[in-house]
Motif scaffolding. Structure first.
Motif, mmCIF file in Angstrom:
data_model
loop_
_atom_site.group_PDB
_atom_site.id
_atom_site.type_symbol
_atom_site.label_atom_id
_atom_site.label_comp_id
_atom_site.label_asym_id
_atom_site.label_seq_id
_atom_site.Cartn_x
_atom_site.Cartn_y
_atom_site.Cartn_z
ATOM 1 N N ALA A 71 0.866 15.533 27.786
ATOM 2 C CA ALA A 71 -0.056 16.466 27.142
ATOM 3 C C ALA A 71 -0.637 15.871 25.860
ATOM 4 N N VAL A 72 0.208 15.217 25.076
ATOM 5 C CA VAL A 72 -0.269 14.569 23.848
ATOM 6 C C VAL A 72 -1.323 13.521 24.176
ATOM 7 N N SER A 73 -1.059 12.724 25.202
ATOM 8 C CA SER A 73 -2.005 11.689 25.613
ATOM 9 C C SER A 73 -3.341 12.296 26.034
ATOM 10 N N THR A 74 -3.282 13.397 26.776
ATOM 11 C CA THR A 74 -4.501 14.074 27.219
ATOM 12 C C THR A 74 -5.326 14.566 26.033
ATOM 13 N N VAL A 75 -4.659 15.202 25.076
ATOM 14 C CA VAL A 75 -5.360 15.738 23.908
ATOM 15 C C VAL A 75 -5.914 14.610 23.040
ATOM 16 N N ALA A 76 -5.140 13.553 22.873
ATOM 17 C CA ALA A 76 -5.591 12.421 22.066
ATOM 18 C C ALA A 76 -6.834 11.780 22.675
ATOM 19 N N ASP A 77 -6.825 11.600 23.979
ATOM 20 C CA ASP A 77 -7.967 10.974 24.651
ATOM 21 C C ASP A 77 -9.212 11.853 24.615
ATOM 22 N N ALA A 78 -9.014 13.159 24.766
ATOM 23 C CA ALA A 78 -10.156 14.073 24.863
ATOM 24 C C ALA A 78 -10.742 14.464 23.505
ATOM 25 N N TYR A 79 -9.850 14.607 22.481
ATOM 26 C CA TYR A 79 -10.312 15.172 21.217
ATOM 27 C C TYR A 79 -9.966 14.324 19.987
ATOM 28 N N GLY A 80 -8.935 13.518 20.072
ATOM 29 C CA GLY A 80 -8.581 12.646 18.963
ATOM 30 C C GLY A 80 -7.825 13.306 17.834
ATOM 31 N N ARG A 81 -7.645 14.615 17.925
ATOM 32 C CA ARG A 81 -6.935 15.336 16.866
ATOM 33 C C ARG A 81 -6.519 16.699 17.409
ATOM 34 N N LEU A 82 -5.726 17.427 16.603
ATOM 35 C CA LEU A 82 -5.376 18.812 16.914
ATOM 36 C C LEU A 82 -5.411 19.590 15.611
ATOM 37 N N ASP A 83 -6.195 20.675 15.584
ATOM 38 C CA ASP A 83 -6.340 21.464 14.360
ATOM 39 C C ASP A 83 -5.293 22.566 14.236
ATOM 40 N N VAL A 84 -4.893 23.120 15.361
ATOM 41 C CA VAL A 84 -3.932 24.230 15.343
ATOM 42 C C VAL A 84 -2.939 24.063 16.489
ATOM 43 N N PRO A 127 1.292 13.654 14.831
ATOM 44 C CA PRO A 127 0.277 12.639 14.501
ATOM 45 C C PRO A 127 -1.152 13.139 14.699
ATOM 46 N N LEU A 128 -1.384 13.945 15.736
ATOM 47 C CA LEU A 128 -2.723 14.492 15.966
ATOM 48 C C LEU A 128 -3.055 15.588 14.955
ATOM 49 N N LEU A 129 -2.057 16.358 14.525
ATOM 50 C CA LEU A 129 -2.264 17.363 13.491
ATOM 51 C C LEU A 129 -2.615 16.698 12.165
ATOM 52 N N ARG A 130 -2.005 15.562 11.886
ATOM 53 C CA ARG A 130 -2.295 14.840 10.641
ATOM 54 C C ARG A 130 -3.727 14.314 10.611
ATOM 55 N N ARG A 131 -4.321 14.130 11.779
ATOM 56 C CA ARG A 131 -5.708 13.644 11.835
ATOM 57 C C ARG A 131 -6.723 14.740 11.545
ATOM 58 N N ALA A 132 -6.299 15.995 11.607
ATOM 59 C CA ALA A 132 -7.203 17.115 11.329
ATOM 60 C C ALA A 132 -7.377 17.279 9.828
ATOM 61 N N GLU A 133 -8.473 17.928 9.450
ATOM 62 C CA GLU A 133 -8.759 18.096 8.020
ATOM 63 C C GLU A 133 -7.784 19.064 7.365
ATOM 64 N N GLN A 134 -7.525 20.177 7.997
ATOM 65 C CA GLN A 134 -6.613 21.190 7.455
ATOM 66 C C GLN A 134 -5.891 21.838 8.627
#
Length: 242
Positions: A71-84, A127-134
């Motif tokens: 799931a992490v790989s899918t989200v990283a490839d599709a969006y590059g980050r996670l905001d929530v 790691p994907l949450l850290r890539r989000a602005e807030q």
């Protein structure tokens, strides 16, 4: 390119999780419908899309490291980050009961999903949450995890004898506080939400309170402003006592 904020809700194919996803979608998020049953997740996402929301099914079994990694790989490839990240997936295991009767297997089952799974998902997506602005992390909790309320013999909560569920959710509260402390200054706010007793498979169908009402608390925490609180548990009536 998707410019929406990205929100993942675990256990979002039904109940309060589904309503959290719906409300976040209505607020302009792209919502990822985390579901251990891929088919049910796809159906839930399709229903939200039919309502005009941006929803995508994401197969995710929180107790499976392999599923979480995929799931992490899918989200990283599709969006590059996670905001929530909304950690909603949880169980009341069959056979849950009072301290004098509950078995070790039942306790392990509760903690495997409600605590270990939640921590594993959070660690994997951090790691994907850290890539989000807030970024925002919201853990679903319950008043049944409040020592003050359950410890009051005059309270109805003192009569709910589900050790596995209650104690695992108390552990979730500690995870919430410790992660909030760890992430102070990073812009990531971490809180827990008590949706209250709602008409769902888990909460039973004898209450008039709707999943939409229960979801509102978590959605509010997921959309906190930059000066919002962190490290607390909130219900509809405000901050919960410990």
């Amino acid at each position: 390119m998707n410019t929406n904020k990205i929100a993942l809700v675990t256990g979002a194919n039904k109940g309060i999780g589904n309503e959290i996803a719906r409300q976040l979608g209505a607020a302009g998020f792209t919502v990822l419908i985390g579901s251990r049953d891929a088919e049910r997740g796809a159906v839930a996402a399709k229903e939200l899309v039919a309502e005009g929301l941006d929803a995508v099914a994401l197969p995710l079994e929180v107790t499976s490291p392999e599923s979480v990694a995929a799931a992490v790989s899918t989200v990283a490839d599709a969006y590059g980050r996670l905001d929530v990240l909304v950690n909603n997936a949880a169980i009341i295991p069959a056979g849950d009961g009072p301290v004098s009767e509950v078995t070790g297997d039942v306790l392990r089952s509760a903690f495997e999903t409600n605590v270990i799974g939640l921590v594993g998902v959070t660690q994997a997506f951090l790691p994907l949450l850290r890539r989000a602005e807030q970024a925002r992390v919201v853990n679903l909790s319950t008043s049944l995890a409040s020592f003050e309320q359950v410890g009051d013999p005059e309270s109805r909560l003192s009569t709910v004898l589900t050790l596995g569920y209650n104690s695992s959710k108390a552990a979730v509260n500690m995870v919430t506080v410790m992660l909030a402390n760890e992430l102070r200054g990073t812009g990531i706010l971490v809180n827990a939400a008590d949706p209250g007793k709602c008409a769902t498979d888990m909460g039973g169908w004898s209450t008039e309170r709707t999943p939409a009402q229960g979801a509102a608390v978590a959605v509010g925490l997921a959309t906190l402003g930059v000066d919002g609180p962190t490290g607390h548990v909130y219900a509809e009536e405000g901050r919960l006592p410990w």
